[in-house]
Design an enzyme around this catalytic site. Structure first.
Site, PDB file in Angstrom:
ATOM      1  N   HIS A 148       0.817  -1.206   0.000  1.00 53.62           N
ATOM      2  CA  HIS A 148       0.000   0.000   0.000  1.00 53.62           C
ATOM      3  C   HIS A 148       0.857   1.266   0.000  1.00 53.62           C
ATOM      4  CE1 HIS A 148      -3.353   2.552  -0.213  1.00 53.62           C
ATOM      5  NE2 HIS A 148      -2.720   3.299   0.661  1.00 53.62           N
ATOM      6  N   TYR A 150       1.787   5.395  -2.588  1.00 54.09           N
ATOM      7  CA  TYR A 150       2.015   6.823  -2.303  1.00 54.09           C
ATOM      8  C   TYR A 150       3.437   7.228  -2.663  1.00 54.09           C
ATOM      9  CZ  TYR A 150      -2.471   6.311  -0.132  1.00 54.09           C
ATOM     10  OH  TYR A 150      -3.787   6.029   0.056  1.00 54.09           O
ATOM     11  N   HIS A 187      -9.273   0.695 -11.328  1.00 53.93           N
ATOM     12  CA  HIS A 187      -8.900   1.640 -10.260  1.00 53.93           C
ATOM     13  C   HIS A 187      -7.441   2.087 -10.409  1.00 53.93           C
ATOM     14  CE1 HIS A 187      -7.904   3.122  -6.247  1.00 53.93           C
ATOM     15  NE2 HIS A 187      -7.050   2.118  -6.077  1.00 53.93           N
ATOM     16  N   PHE A 188      -6.542   1.130 -10.619  1.00 54.81           N
ATOM     17  CA  PHE A 188      -5.151   1.587 -10.551  1.00 54.81           C
ATOM     18  C   PHE A 188      -4.652   2.178 -11.864  1.00 54.81           C
ATOM     19  CE2 PHE A 188      -4.137  -3.135 -10.783  1.00 54.81           C
ATOM     20  CZ  PHE A 188      -3.446  -3.133 -11.988  1.00 54.81           C
ATOM     21  N   HIS A 189      -5.403   1.997 -12.949  1.00 53.90           N
ATOM     22  CA  HIS A 189      -5.012   2.748 -14.151  1.00 53.90           C
ATOM     23  C   HIS A 189      -5.445   4.208 -14.052  1.00 53.90           C
ATOM     24  CE1 HIS A 189      -3.938  -1.169 -15.806  1.00 53.90           C
ATOM     25  NE2 HIS A 189      -3.139  -0.475 -16.600  1.00 53.90           N
ATOM     26  N   ARG A 243      -9.739 -10.330 -13.137  1.00 56.17           N
ATOM     27  CA  ARG A 243      -8.481  -9.739 -13.566  1.00 56.17           C
ATOM     28  C   ARG A 243      -7.470 -10.876 -13.744  1.00 56.17           C
ATOM     29  NH1 ARG A 243      -5.543  -7.117  -8.171  1.00 56.17           N
ATOM     30  NH2 ARG A 243      -3.948  -6.655  -9.711  1.00 56.17           N
ATOM     31  N   ARG A 244      -6.312 -10.557 -14.291  1.00 60.91           N
ATOM     32  CA  ARG A 244      -5.204 -11.498 -14.359  1.00 60.91           C
ATOM     33  C   ARG A 244      -5.569 -12.839 -14.990  1.00 60.91           C
ATOM     34  NH1 ARG A 244      -2.151 -10.072  -8.614  1.00 60.91           N
ATOM     35  NH2 ARG A 244      -0.878  -8.496  -9.587  1.00 60.91           N
TER      36      ARG A 244
HETATM   37 FE1  HAS Z   1      -5.615   1.852  -4.453  1.00 58.05          FE
HETATM   38  C1  HAS Z   1      -5.835  -1.554  -4.940  1.00 58.05           C
HETATM   39  C2  HAS Z   1      -7.776   1.639  -1.821  1.00 58.05           C
HETATM   40  C3  HAS Z   1      -5.246   5.233  -3.854  1.00 58.05           C
HETATM   41  C4  HAS Z   1      -2.930   1.947  -6.590  1.00 58.05           C
HETATM   42  N1  HAS Z   1      -4.603   0.470  -5.564  1.00 58.05           N
HETATM   43  C5  HAS Z   1      -4.861  -0.870  -5.645  1.00 58.05           C
HETATM   44  C6  HAS Z   1      -3.942  -1.489  -6.557  1.00 58.05           C
HETATM   45  C7  HAS Z   1      -3.096  -0.492  -6.993  1.00 58.05           C
HETATM   46  C8  HAS Z   1      -3.527   0.737  -6.363  1.00 58.05           C
HETATM   47  C9  HAS Z   1      -1.924  -0.650  -7.942  1.00 58.05           C
HETATM   48  O1  HAS Z   1      -8.900  -0.547  -0.003  1.00 58.05           O
HETATM   49  C10 HAS Z   1      -3.936  -2.965  -6.980  1.00 58.05           C
HETATM   50  C11 HAS Z   1      -3.012  -3.819  -6.188  1.00 58.05           C
HETATM   51  C12 HAS Z   1      -3.078  -5.231  -6.717  1.00 58.05           C
HETATM   52  O2  HAS Z   1      -2.469  -5.489  -7.769  1.00 58.05           O
HETATM   53  O3  HAS Z   1      -3.769  -6.059  -6.118  1.00 58.05           O
HETATM   54  N2  HAS Z   1      -6.415   3.192  -3.128  1.00 58.05           N
HETATM   55  C13 HAS Z   1      -7.288   2.909  -2.159  1.00 58.05           C
HETATM   56  C14 HAS Z   1      -7.664   4.127  -1.448  1.00 58.05           C
HETATM   57  C15 HAS Z   1      -6.943   5.135  -2.036  1.00 58.05           C
HETATM   58  C16 HAS Z   1      -6.160   4.539  -3.072  1.00 58.05           C
HETATM   59  C17 HAS Z   1      -8.619   4.250  -0.313  1.00 58.05           C
HETATM   60  N3  HAS Z   1      -4.363   3.310  -5.109  1.00 58.05           N
HETATM   61  C18 HAS Z   1      -4.365   4.626  -4.728  1.00 58.05           C
HETATM   62  C19 HAS Z   1      -3.298   5.332  -5.379  1.00 58.05           C
HETATM   63  C20 HAS Z   1      -2.637   4.403  -6.153  1.00 58.05           C
HETATM   64  C21 HAS Z   1      -3.325   3.147  -5.962  1.00 58.05           C
HETATM   65  C22 HAS Z   1      -3.002   6.800  -5.174  1.00 58.05           C
HETATM   66  C23 HAS Z   1      -1.458   4.549  -7.035  1.00 58.05           C
HETATM   67  C24 HAS Z   1      -0.784   5.649  -7.231  1.00 58.05           C
HETATM   68  N4  HAS Z   1      -6.633   0.356  -3.585  1.00 58.05           N
HETATM   69  C25 HAS Z   1      -7.412   0.461  -2.479  1.00 58.05           C
HETATM   70  C26 HAS Z   1      -7.870  -0.881  -2.043  1.00 58.05           C
HETATM   71  C27 HAS Z   1      -7.313  -1.798  -2.940  1.00 58.05           C
HETATM   72  C28 HAS Z   1      -6.547  -0.995  -3.885  1.00 58.05           C
HETATM   73  C29 HAS Z   1      -8.720  -1.236  -0.916  1.00 58.05           C
HETATM   74  C30 HAS Z   1      -7.465  -3.328  -2.927  1.00 58.05           C
HETATM   75  C31 HAS Z   1      -8.517  -3.763  -3.864  1.00 58.05           C
HETATM   76  C32 HAS Z   1      -8.593  -5.263  -3.944  1.00 58.05           C
HETATM   77  O4  HAS Z   1      -9.583  -5.825  -3.447  1.00 58.05           O
HETATM   78  O5  HAS Z   1      -7.667  -5.910  -4.476  1.00 58.05           O
HETATM   79  C33 HAS Z   1      -6.944   6.599  -1.613  1.00 58.05           C
HETATM   80  O6  HAS Z   1      -5.627   7.021  -1.355  1.00 58.05           O
HETATM   81  C34 HAS Z   1      -7.587   7.495  -2.637  1.00 58.05           C
HETATM   82  C35 HAS Z   1      -7.721   8.928  -2.146  1.00 58.05           C
HETATM   83  C36 HAS Z   1      -8.020   9.894  -3.264  1.00 58.05           C
HETATM   84  C37 HAS Z   1      -9.009  10.765  -3.305  1.00 58.05           C
HETATM   85  C38 HAS Z   1      -9.181  11.659  -4.510  1.00 58.05           C
HETATM   86  C39 HAS Z   1      -8.855  13.125  -4.218  1.00 58.05           C
HETATM   87  C40 HAS Z   1      -8.920  13.945  -5.471  1.00 58.05           C
HETATM   88  C41 HAS Z   1      -7.952  14.723  -5.937  1.00 58.05           C
HETATM   89  C42 HAS Z   1      -8.189  15.408  -7.240  1.00 58.05           C
HETATM   90  C43 HAS Z   1      -7.668  16.800  -7.280  1.00 58.05           C
HETATM   91  C44 HAS Z   1      -8.025  17.489  -8.554  1.00 58.05           C
HETATM   92  C45 HAS Z   1      -7.166  18.232  -9.287  1.00 58.05           C
HETATM   93  C46 HAS Z   1      -7.566  18.851 -10.551  1.00 58.05           C
HETATM   94  C47 HAS Z   1      -5.752  18.468  -8.880  1.00 58.05           C
HETATM   95  C48 HAS Z   1      -9.964  10.885  -2.176  1.00 58.05           C
HETATM   96  C49 HAS Z   1      -6.686  14.941  -5.183  1.00 58.05           C
HETATM   97  C50 HAS Z   1      -8.998  19.021 -10.578  1.00 58.05           C
HETATM   98  C51 HAS Z   1      -9.386  19.691 -11.796  1.00 58.05           C
HETATM   99  C52 HAS Z   1     -10.628  20.059 -11.990  1.00 58.05           C
HETATM  100  C53 HAS Z   1     -10.950  20.749 -13.244  1.00 58.05           C
HETATM  101  C54 HAS Z   1     -11.688  19.773 -10.962  1.00 58.05           C
HETATM  102 CU    CU Z   2      -3.871  -0.077  -0.852  1.00 64.20          CU
END
Ligand code: HAS
Ligand code: CU
Length: 561
Positions: free
Chosen positions: A235, A239, A386-388, A449-450
């Site tokens: 995890h 980050y 999700h991760f793409h 997947r996979r």
């Molecule tokens: Fe995840 C699985 C939960 C974030 C990557 N995640 C994965 C896997 C990868 C991955 C690679 O709880 C697969 C692993 C595998 O192969 O089995 N993930 C989360 C949660 C977050 C999260 C709660 N993941 C990421 C990030 C990754 C990433 C970042 C890569 C960089 N993830 C999971 C969970 C799994 C999981 C389970 C397991 C699933 C399973 O069952 O296998 C949080 O950190 C997300 C928080 C983000 C937000 C969004 C905030 C919005 C922002 C936008 C700002 C806008 C801007 C511009 C700058 C709350 C910051 C706006 C412009 C406008 C015009 C409006």
């Molecule tokens: Cu995670």
């Protein structure tokens, strides 16, 4: 164009030695991106049954190569390049010893070459070597020892990189005893702190279990234990990929938007929260693992929900900073200010589109994190969807967009074509919108997947819109657009390298609206944050790991029970 004498110096003018390292790291990163993209397109077209140029038996070699080259080499080489730039730039001082810098870069490159060879050897039947263990390389899948040895060398390289930056910082501290840590340096130090904590577990898993096991020194391992140690690291590593993107969003994006960072203190709070909360959540990848009690999973879920906070704060601060720039440029109205932004600049548009996609990726992450809803999507194509969006867009697209801004700073060469750059980032957005949305939708249909051939005979979802086959077409088209976008990015960069050097490219970064002087001093107390982070890790992991070892033994059932 102004002459070198009257214009501000660029990074490469001031720090030519460091700039060379940054360019080398970026080039390694982009070479991995190139390889990863080739395996990506093969895989998309294979899975969707559009074109099968490899036998399905090679599918896991392709999948491992795609995963490892993209999320370990591309992202982390970019990170070390960016952090070298950011630390040197913000401390305004060279690294303490450039030979050490080249040493860690050399170790990382050598390690990744070994790992890469062990993976690619899987394609050659006459070589008795393979590493089809996917980028989540836990047992019971076993790789050739070279795979693990290469990874170990690579990780040691990143540790020395961190030490190099910490020592440079300490040298600066002696020269500037009373100054606040510059923001970019703060980001480097906190991210590396998190990395040391996180990577300790994967190092233990590789050195104590996986490597001796693949060398034949031990007969068996405890798979639950190696999985748990992997996700302890797996995890926070997400980050580690994300923090370079956050650094660019906080410190470079506001400048390109014509504004300034809204709040330096808030940015520091965000990075501290990542140090504290990134690690004690890894069990959210193991909700479906037997052998870990529900209560521990519940603790992990609760921590994960708290961990949403720093990203939500980021959404607020980054958008506020961009809006500040737009309003300074005459923007008005509730949303009218959006038209006063430099949308023609690929660096700006790329990062904004990456941020927009991250909002969607963050929401699918929230779905993943819920223990009960996770049962619906775990091991389905929803997860790659999700991760793409997260690593594949928030991170990858920001890194590409950031390159359009940073490359001239580290080479004095202007980007070959801004138009191609703009087209490329928009193409990425469109390709990913198609591909990842369809992946999420297929996941909800239960498509796994996979697997090389997810269609199975008799698995006949209707061909209508939103059905399995139509979604496959969206995935294949999306994947193809992403491949084209990557090639345009790389081609543009290669042509940029052929450009003659010019002067006058410097783009100094402005100070924040609310600066470091407004940030409570305690935020810079890294010792305090490390001790709290370690306490949280012990609380989250001591009991589950003790239970796993108690039940299954250190080296698996039958040994030590
Ligand atoms: Fe995840 C699985 C939960 C974030 C990557 N995640 C994965 C896997 C990868 C991955 C690679 O709880 C697969 C692993 C595998 O192969 O089995 N993930 C989360 C949660 C977050 C999260 C709660 N993941 C990421 C990030 C990754 C990433 C970042 C890569 C960089 N993830 C999971 C969970 C799994 C999981 C389970 C397991 C699933 C399973 O069952 O296998 C949080 O950190 C997300 C928080 C983000 C937000 C969004 C905030 C919005 C922002 C936008 C700002 C806008 C801007 C511009 C700058 C709350 C910051 C706006 C412009 C406008 C015009 C409006
Ligand atoms: Cu995670």
């Amino acid at each position: 164009m102004s002459t070198a004498i009257e214009s501000e110096p660029t990074f490469v003018d001031k720090f030519p030695d460091e700039a060379r390292v940054v360019r080398a790291a970026f080039m390694s990163s982009f070479f991995a991106l190139f390889l990863g993209a080739i395996f990506g397109i093969i895989q998309t077209l294979h899975r969707t049954d559009v074109a099968r140029i490899i036998p399905s038996t090679d599918y896991y070699t392709v999948l491992t190569a795609h995963g490892v080259f993209m999320v370990i080499s591309f992202t982390i080489f970019f990170l070390v390049g960016l952090f070298t730039w950011a630390l040197t730039r913000s401390l305004d001082r060279p690294l303490i010893n450039i030979k050490i810098t080249w040493t860690w870069y050399g170790l990382m490159a050598a390690g990744m070459t070994l790992t890469g060879i062990s993976i690619l050897a899987g394609f050659v039947d006459s070589i008795d070597m393979s590493a089809d263990v996917l980028y989540t390389f836990y047992a019971p899948l076993q790789a050739h020892p070279l795979f693990y040895a290469g990874l170990a060398v690579f990780i040691v390289g990143t540790w020395i990189a961190g030490a190099d930056w910490f020592r440079t910082f300490l040298a600066w501290r002696r020269e500037h005893p009373d100054e606040r840590i510059p923001l970019q340096t703060f980001m480097v130090l906190t991210t590396m702190t998190m990395w040391y904590i996180a990577s300790s577990a994967v190092a233990a898993s590789v050195l104590l279990f996986l490597l001796p096991w693949s060398l034949g020194f031990i007969d068996q391992v405890n798979p639950t234990l190696t999985r748990t140690l992997f996700w302890f690291f797996g995890h926070p590593v997400v980050y580690f990929w994300l923090m370079p993107a956050y650094m660019l969003w906080y410190t470079v994006l506001p400048k390109i938007a014509g504004g300034r960072l809204f709040s330096d203190p808030l940015a520091r709070v965000v990075f501290v929260l990542f140090v504290l909360l990134s690690t004690p959540v890894g069990i959210h990848h193991q909700y479906l693992d037997p052998g870990i009690a529900e209560g521990f999973k519940f603790i992990s879920m609760t921590n994960t929900m708290f961990l949403l906070l720093p990203s939500l704060l980021t959404a607020f601060t980054v958008v506020a900073s961009v809006e500040y720039g737009a309003r300074k440029n005459g923007g008005t109205g509730l949303l009218g200010w959006l038209t006063n932004l430099p949308w023609r600049k690929p660096a700006f548009t790329g990062m904004m589109l990456a941020g927009l996609m991250f909002a969607a990726g963050g929401f699918s992450g929230m779905v993943n994190a819920g223990m009960n809803i996770n049962y619906l999507i775990h091991n389905t194509l929803w997860v790659p969807g999700h991760f793409h969006l997260t690593v594949g867009t928030a991170v990858a697209l920001t890194m590409m967009a950031g390159t359009y801004w940073i490359w001239p700073q580290i080479s004095n060469k202007p980007i070959y074509s801004s138009q191609i750059g703009l087209f490329q980032v928009v193409l990425w957005f469109i390709g990913m919108a198609l591909m990842s949305n369809a992946m999420h939708a297929q996941g909800l249909l239960g498509v796994p997947r996979r697997t090389a051939e997810p269609e199975y005979s008799g698995f006949d979802y209707p061909t209508m819109f939103g059905g399995f086959e139509e979604l496959n077409i969206q995935i294949a088209i999306g994947g193809t657009l992403l491949f084209v976008s990557t090639i345009l990015f790389l081609g543009n960069l290669v042509l940029t390298m052929g450009n003659p050097k010019v002067s006058g490219l410097a783009e100094p970064l402005p100070s924040p609206v609310s600066g470091a002087e407004d940030a409570p001093k305690v935020l810079d107390n890294l010792r305090l944050w490390v001790s709290i982070a370690l306490t949280l890790v012990v609380l989250a992991y001591a009991l589950p790991i003790a239970a796993i070892i108690n039940r299954g033994g250190l080296l698996g059932p039958g040994v030590g029970t």
